[in-house]
Design an enzyme around this catalytic site. Structure first.
Site, PDB file in Angstrom:
ATOM      1  N   ALA A 187       0.835  -1.208   0.000  1.00 34.90           N
ATOM      2  CA  ALA A 187       0.000   0.000   0.000  1.00 34.90           C
ATOM      3  C   ALA A 187       0.868   1.255   0.000  1.00 34.90           C
ATOM      4  O   ALA A 187       0.633   2.187  -0.785  1.00 34.90           O
ATOM      5  CB  ALA A 187      -0.920  -0.012   1.218  1.00 34.90           C
ATOM      6  N   LYS A 245      -2.227 -14.444 -15.139  1.00 34.44           N
ATOM      7  CA  LYS A 245      -3.439 -14.983 -14.512  1.00 34.44           C
ATOM      8  C   LYS A 245      -4.633 -14.673 -15.421  1.00 34.44           C
ATOM      9  O   LYS A 245      -4.977 -13.504 -15.630  1.00 34.44           O
ATOM     10  CB  LYS A 245      -3.623 -14.329 -13.135  1.00 34.44           C
ATOM     11  CG  LYS A 245      -4.902 -14.748 -12.442  1.00 34.44           C
ATOM     12  CD  LYS A 245      -5.054 -14.070 -11.089  1.00 34.44           C
ATOM     13  CE  LYS A 245      -6.420 -14.316 -10.507  1.00 34.44           C
ATOM     14  NZ  LYS A 245      -6.695 -13.470  -9.334  1.00 34.44           N
TER      15      LYS A 245
END
Ligand SMILES: Cc1cc2nc3c(=O)[nH]c(=O)nc-3n(C[C@H](O)[C@H](O)[C@H](O)COP(=O)(O)OP(=O)(O)OC[C@H]3O[C@@H](n4cnc5c(N)ncnc54)[C@H](O)[C@@H]3O)c2cc1C
Length: 498
Positions: free
Chosen positions: A16, A78
């Site tokens: 973050a 992915k």
């Protein structure tokens, strides 16, 4: 009296903190000074390896070439998550990032498929989804730019520690100053209560105008100082623990995450270039840590590379994610378990929201309220999508899965499921990152099939519908033979000149 924002201080150097630093530095440039404070002694959570397609927007804004990104973070592609044993033991379906078939203006493809399914033809819904076909075949290359029917949205799995380092060197390259040290307290403005500086344990002071609290689940500023409170969602999402362990790489690098339902939670398998990430998410009320370790270690594809690490969490959100001159981002703002790999996306979205609403002339109530309103909706929508996976299950006649099947879910979710069950309709809510194809795949993958379909799906005769579906499946699959093997494609990317 508001205060112009000249200096942004970020507390925390996990994903973050460094993502906030990189995006803020790139977008605002010299308009603000940025200092990031982190403590080596505390360290970072260090999990968080699967993402969703909006991560590509981060790379685009930062100007990062895909081949550099893949090389530096040991990333893989992915295309989907394969959910195993979720509807019932032995089940398997994919939540892909793609969409099946071709939609018409008023009736989505699943209405036509659903009619065919009732008539006994049409095969599997996923036969019409290129992401699924490529994932199953272990093939990949970007397909964007051709006909939209062949769009194959994708995201990445990556090593979170390497990603952090990558973002750190990027941010420092843009002038972000890193200060190592432990924050032991703060100074607050005597009238407004705003934070004016962080006080480090060794006596140093870091002053700022706006503080981004990326201090992880401690919430050093948003909770310990501003005490905004926490909304606990444990009654809907009872998993409160995770056990993570890396294992040797698998011979073939699968281009999808596996999420396997277990007795009191689920297990993830994330393929990286150099190793596999594995973990078990579980409810400590239903499963001891010892039992969790047994399940996890007995179900690894390859030998473990370290001892399992336990992480505790509380599902929910900070009641106000922006309070005074502090904006909480990442785990400090709340936590939703990693079933749909949404935490890094929530970090991205929070920073983008802050940059949209940036208080350059000072923090105002209007900006804060709008930020908090959007954040709350976004969190609740992802929460509901995750609850859906647990709720529509046919697993087990007692305990964890039965409780989840029978629990009362949030009203909006209950309405969504009922509407879909009735006639296949799904309403797209504002700020919901999961669009209709995602909801359809999870609902139908877990055996919630609509009783009826849209009238437009009755347009073609039975024979015409069968013929159209056969042709559509063939068109969808057309690019497949040209796609290289996922490993081969990765190798060509990582060996590209930097
Ligand atoms: C089991 C699990 C699996 C996950 N899987 C995924 C996934 O697949 N995909 C995904 O998107 N997300 C996933 N996540 C979430 C993801 O890991 C987090 O969103 C991400 O790591 C961000 O963490 P953070 O930066 O907010 O906090 P942290 O990594 O905890 O960083 C906190 C920072 O604050 C600093 N700090 C704290 N207190 C102080 C202090 N007093 N003084 C100075 N510094 C301080 C620490 O040193 C550290 O630098 C997962 C999370 C868990 C728990």
């Amino acid at each position: 009296m508001t205060k112009a924002i000249r200096k942004v201080v970020i507390l925390g150097g996990g994903t973050a903190g460094w993502l906030a630093a990189a995006l803020t530095a790139k977008v605002l440039g010299s308009l603000v000074e940025i200092e990031l404070v982190e403590s080596d002694e505390i360290g970072i959570v260090g999990v968080g390896e699967a993402t969703i397609p909006p991560i590509q927007q981060v790379n685009a804004v930062l100007g990062i070439a895909e081949s550099d990104f893949l090389r530096e973070t040991k990333a893989t592609i992915k295309l989907a998550i394969r959910f195993e044993n979720w509807g019932a033991d032995g089940d398997c379906y994919y939540h892909t990032f793609g969409s099946a078939g071709r939609n018409t203006a008023f009736a989505s493809f699943h209405h036509f498929w659903n009619r065919a399914h009732k008539l006994g033809f049409g095969g599997s819904y996923w036969d019409y989804d290129l992401n699924f076909l490529a994932a199953e075949a272990g093939r990949f290359a970007p397909t964007q730019g051709n006909d939209p029917i062949w769009d194959m949205p994708y995201a990445y799995h990556f090593d979170s520690a390497l990603y952090g380092q990558f973002l750190r060197s990027y941010s420092e390259g843009l002038g972000v100053v890193r200060t190592e040290g432990m924050v032991a307290g703060v100074t607050r403005h005597s009238h407004t209560g705003d934070i004016t500086s962080l006080e480090l344990r060794d006596g140093r002071t870091v002053a700022g105008d706006l503080f981004i609290d990326c201090s992880g689940s401690r919430g050093v500023l948003i909770q310990q100082q501003l005490a905004v409170g926490y909304e606990d969602w444990g009654h809907w999402l009872p998993c409160d623990s995770a056990m993570a362990v890396p294992s040797e790489r698998f011979d073939t690098t699968l281009p999808f995450t596996r999420a396997i339902a277990r007795d009191a939670g689920w297990q993830w398998r994330i393929p990286l270039q150099h190793r596999n990430g594995n973990g078990l998410v579980y409810s400590s009320r239903h499963c001891s840590d010892e039992a969790a370790a047994d399940v996890l270690l007995a179900n690894l594809d390859t030998p473990a590379l370290a001892d399992p690490k336990i992480i505790r969490f509380q599902t929910g959100r900070a009641r106000r994610q922006w309070s005074h001159n502090v904006v909480a981002v990442g785990l400090a703002s709340g936590f939703l378990e990693p079933l749909e790999s949404t935490s890094i996306y929530l970090i991205q979205s929070a920073i983008v929201r802050l940059l949209h609403l940036f208080p350059h002339h000072g923090v105002t109530a209007e900006l804060v309220d709008e930020y908090n309103r959007q954040s709350q909706i976004e969190y609740e929508q992802i929460r509901d999508f995750i609850i859906l996976h647990y709720h529509v299950n046919n697993r087990g006649s007692d305990g964890f899965w039965k409780d989840l099947r029978e629990m009362e879910v949030p009203t909006r979710l209950a309405e969504k499921i009922a509407l879909f069950r009735a006639n296949g309709t799904l309403v797209q809510d504002q700020y919901d990152i999961f669009m209709e194809p995602s909801w359809v795949q999870v609902l139908m993958g877990q055996h919630v099939l609509p009783d009826d379909h849209h009238p437009l799906a009755d347009g073609p005769s039975d024979a015409e519908l069968q013929d159209q579906l056969e042709k559509l499946a063939a068109v969808k699959a057309r690019p497949l033979p040209q796609l290289p093997d996922h490993d081969r494609w990765l190798q060509t990317q990582v060996h590209r000149a930097a």
